[in-house]
Design an enzyme around this catalytic site. Sequence first.
Site, PDB file in Angstrom:
ATOM      1  CB  THR A  21      11.610 -43.090  33.404  1.00 28.16           C
ATOM      2  OG1 THR A  21      12.209 -42.961  34.683  1.00 28.16           O
ATOM      3  CG2 THR A  21      10.411 -44.023  33.495  1.00 28.16           C
ATOM      4  CG  ASN A  22      15.815 -45.830  35.441  1.00 27.38           C
ATOM      5  OD1 ASN A  22      15.506 -45.943  36.618  1.00 27.38           O
ATOM      6  ND2 ASN A  22      16.596 -44.843  34.999  1.00 27.38           N
ATOM      7  NE  ARG A  23      11.642 -53.137  36.921  1.00 24.86           N
ATOM      8  CZ  ARG A  23      11.941 -54.394  37.167  1.00 24.86           C
ATOM      9  NH1 ARG A  23      12.615 -55.096  36.271  1.00 24.86           N
ATOM     10  NH2 ARG A  23      11.581 -54.970  38.287  1.00 24.86           N
ATOM     11  CB  ALA A  88      18.729 -45.435  38.138  1.00 28.83           C
TER      12      ALA A  88
END
Length: 215
Positions: A21-23, A88
């Site tokens: 995943t991402n932030r 995102a």
Amino acid sequence: MKLLVTAGPTREPLDPVRYLTNRSSGKMGYAMADALARAGHSVLLVSGPTRLEVPDGVDFLPVETAAEMFDAVRRHIGRMDAAVFAAAVADYRPAAAASQKIKKTGETLVLELVRNPDILGSVRDEFGFNGTLVGFAAETENLEANARDKLQRKGCDLVVANDVSKPGIGFDSDRNEVLLVFPAHSEVLPEDEKHHLAPRIVREIERLAAERASA
Ligand code: CTP
């Protein structure tokens, strides 16, 4: 107006207990959904996993992966007047999600990743969307040039760009500073709470939609 908003990160499974995943916190997308609903619009929020509460008066469609977000957008975009792509989305996913937990064997592990579909990039040509289209761009360099390139490539009316290398704003923060990139000009919105920036961006979307309707 009827609007679709994408928000949050996507989560790409590696095995039953792990994911990539991402932030992204989802805060900017949720602030947009909230501001749009408060301005009297009908909003469908298509969101990856976040810790945020769904804003009052917003229809909510939770998804996990980029592929699920792609399907949700494909199903609903046809009845929308405008769409705001703040998610995102993971650009890549594991080539295969293992059905059992991956056990540690060697000293290194090489993951094979494959490209995810570009959801925003599919909206004009593949889904035939003719409404007002707003993208987001998170950049660490050449903010305006990269955002303008995205605007043109993805057929957007507006790209909301932010410099994610600046400390204290952007990812996971309640604050942001954005550059609004339009086809013929751009405009800085100085650092402020995401909840104050969102209504300002909503007014730009309303203006763009009115222009499109009278064109
Ligand atoms: N986006 C999307 N689907 C993807 C990737 C991005 O809908 N698979 C949307 C985001 O929600 C955002 C914009 O496209 O509105 C950002 O695109 P980004 O991936 O940053 O742009 P690219 O130029 O395609 O990628 P990169 O900067 O990584 O080269």
